[in-house]
Design an enzyme around this catalytic site. Structure first.
Site, PDB file in Angstrom:
ATOM      1  N   ASP A  13       0.849  -1.145   0.056  1.00  0.00           N
ATOM      2  CA  ASP A  13       0.195  -0.032  -0.120  1.00  0.00           C
ATOM      3  C   ASP A  13       0.788   1.296  -0.060  1.00  0.00           C
ATOM      4  OD1 ASP A  13      -2.413  -1.580   0.268  1.00  0.00           O
ATOM      5  OD2 ASP A  13      -1.756  -1.972   2.308  1.00  0.00           O
ATOM      6  N   HIS A  41      -3.702  -1.618  -6.353  1.00  0.00           N
ATOM      7  CA  HIS A  41      -3.165  -0.156  -6.647  1.00  0.00           C
ATOM      8  C   HIS A  41      -4.303   0.643  -7.094  1.00  0.00           C
ATOM      9  CE1 HIS A  41       0.711  -2.754  -8.217  1.00  0.00           C
ATOM     10  NE2 HIS A  41       0.656  -2.583  -6.591  1.00  0.00           N
ATOM     11  N   LYS A 147       0.161 -25.141  -5.991  1.00  0.00           N
ATOM     12  CA  LYS A 147       1.088 -25.056  -6.860  1.00  0.00           C
ATOM     13  C   LYS A 147       2.237 -25.775  -6.471  1.00  0.00           C
ATOM     14  CE  LYS A 147       4.100 -21.625  -9.240  1.00  0.00           C
ATOM     15  NZ  LYS A 147       4.468 -20.183  -9.279  1.00  0.00           N
ATOM     16  N   ARG A 150       2.198 -29.339  -6.499  1.00  0.00           N
ATOM     17  CA  ARG A 150       2.086 -30.126  -7.841  1.00  0.00           C
ATOM     18  C   ARG A 150       0.658 -30.681  -7.958  1.00  0.00           C
ATOM     19  NH1 ARG A 150       6.855 -31.681  -5.559  1.00  0.00           N
ATOM     20  NH2 ARG A 150       5.871 -33.733  -4.751  1.00  0.00           N
ATOM     21  N   LEU A 367       4.073  12.544   1.185  1.00  0.00           N
ATOM     22  CA  LEU A 367       4.457  13.225   2.134  1.00  0.00           C
ATOM     23  C   LEU A 367       3.536  14.302   2.485  1.00  0.00           C
ATOM     24  CD1 LEU A 367       7.332  14.131   3.150  1.00  0.00           C
ATOM     25  CD2 LEU A 367       7.379  15.816   1.226  1.00  0.00           C
TER      26      LEU A 367
END
EC number: 6.3.4.4
Length: 459
Positions: A13, A41, A147, A150, A367
């Site tokens: 973030d 995003h 994943k 497998r 900022l």
């Protein structure tokens, strides 16, 4: 042929999408290396807000011809199409002609999302709720687990071979029912998901590509045949490449605050495993950079350690600072809608992040959120038992029992939004930026001073 990596340096973030949007205007190829639609995003262009999750943010720029979802990613297909449609409804043109998916990326099923929620709910019973990870419940963790075991389904299976992926999904469902019981999965219908995905398969074929020759050609690797997909409209076969990181280094499965992390490699290493064909040597090309995106303070969504968090357990004054950061910074997760935990800038954390990711430039964001603060603080050192730690520790118990040393800056209490150069920023704001730059040892190239594309000071 420069290659630019944009990576999150804290707990996510940080505002990576805005810098990616700016840099994508000169890129022909924007890639996602890891993660799934758990990423979020936000980009504001001409007062229109665009939210990206699995899609690369380069789609917002019509000149960016190729946006690649790499092998290291996991893709929830209904969300992929929903996100494309949402961009089109906001007026973006040609998004379907500029998006590709690696044939080795993995499919994130609805089943994975259901299991993610079941597993997270079970963690609530561990150590009085301390076992809760704070996942997005999008199925990312279970998909990566399958994943690695497998058991997963890759995109080449989905678009090319009907029976293999169907049987694998049925096997996954049967395994999860044995693990969690029928009651936990009572709302899930495997045959309905098979039918839904069969409805997407024909259209998906146009997006699925062999990633390796595409990227190898783009970076000029010898011995790889030219592919038309890498050529730009002006005939240039060596496009500028932009890699868009998801999540951030402290959420990396290996280098983050494990187990309160995501399930992929979100740092520099994940770029090269998730985007095979992109040579590490390409980063030595003139103009190439590894950009660490760093929020001017620190935030975190979900569970896990957060040394500089500002809350009532410290003092009412600190709780007020934390609430103001959350409110002024609009610190709400793009993907989850959850409020972000807020705290002061953590120099120890960012120096550790820079050591792992080898940043060559930094983008400080938001900022302007600090503009009205009377004081601004930076955590400079961690201590345990009176001893100063030399790095960000892996030990969660140590992170829970830190003594933190802070450096206090006088607030500038002047608006930074609208400043066009570093010299226009208030003196105290410049001193704050220069201190971070000096201590991290990496030049600050960009400074975000507001949500819009133009609210960016370039040094």
């Amino acid at each position: 042929m420069p290659v630019t990596l944009v990576l999150g340096s804290q707990w996510g973030d940080e505002g990576k999408g805005k810098l990616v949007d700016i840099l994508a205007s000169s890129a022909n190829l924007v890639c996602r290396a890891a993660g799934g639609n758990n990423a979020g995003h936000t980009i504001v262009v001409n007062d229109v807000t665009y939210d990206f999750h699995i899609l690369p943010s380069g789609l917002i720029n019509p000149s960016c011809q190729i946006n690649l979802i790499g092998t290291g990613c996991v893709v929830h297909i209904p969300s992929f199409f929903k996100e494309l449609k949402a961009l089109e409804e906001k007026g973006l043109q040609g998004v379907r002609e500029r998006i590709l998916i690696s044939d080795r990326a993995h499919v994130c099923f609805d089943l994975h999302g259901v299991v993610d929620g079941v597993a997270e709910d079970k963690r609530k019973t561990v150590e009085g709720g301390k076992g809760v990870i704070g996942t997005t419940r999008k199925g990312i963790g279970p998909c990566y687990s399958d994943k690695v075991a497998r058991r997963g389904v890759t995109f080449w299976m989905l678009v090319n071979e009907q029976q293999r992926w169907v049987q694998r999904l049925r096997d996954l469902e049967a395994n999860y029912r044995r693990l969690y019981g029928d009651a936990a999965l009572q709302g899930y219908d495997v045959e309905a998901e098979i039918a839904k995905l069969n409805g997407f398969r024909a259209e998906l074929q146009q997006y699925v590509v062999d990633q390796t020759p595409l990227l190898a050609q783009a970076v000029g690797t010898k011995g790889v045949a030219t592919t038309s997909a890498t050529a730009s409209s002006n005939g240039n076969h060596q496009p500028n490449i932009l890699i868009e990181g998801a999540n951030a280094l402290l959420l990396d499965i290996d280098h983050g605050t494990y187990p309160y992390v995501t399930s992929s490699n979100t740092g520099l290493g994940g770029v090269f495993t998730g985007l095979a064909g992109l040579s590490p040597q390409s980063l030595s090309a003139p103009g190439s950079n590894i950009v660490g995106v760093v929020k001017a303070y620190t935030t975190r969504v979900g569970s896990g350690p957060f040394p500089t968090e500002l809350d009532a357990s410290i003092s009412p004054v600190d709780a007020d600072y934390g609430e103001r950061l959350q409110r002024i910074g609009r610190e709400v997760g793009v993907t989850t809608g959850r409020k972000r935990r807020c705290g002061w800038f953590d120099l120890v954390l960012v120096k550790y992040s820079a050591a792992v990711n080898c940043y060559t430039q930094i983008n400080i964001t938001k900022l302007d959120v600090l503009d009205d603060f009377d004081v601004v603080r930076v955590a400079t050192h961690y201590k345990v038992g009176g001893q100063v730690l030399t790095s960000f520790p892996a030990d969660l118990d140590a992170l829970e029992n830190l003594e933190i040393e802070y450096k206090t800056f006088k607030g500038w209490q002047t608006k930074t939004t609208g400043c066009k150069s570093f010299e226009e920023l208030p003196l105290q704001a410049r001193e704050y930026v220069e201190y971070i730059e000096r201590e991290v040892g990496v030049p600050v190239k960009w400074i975000g001073t507001g949500p819009k594309r133009e609210d960016m000071v370039v040094r």
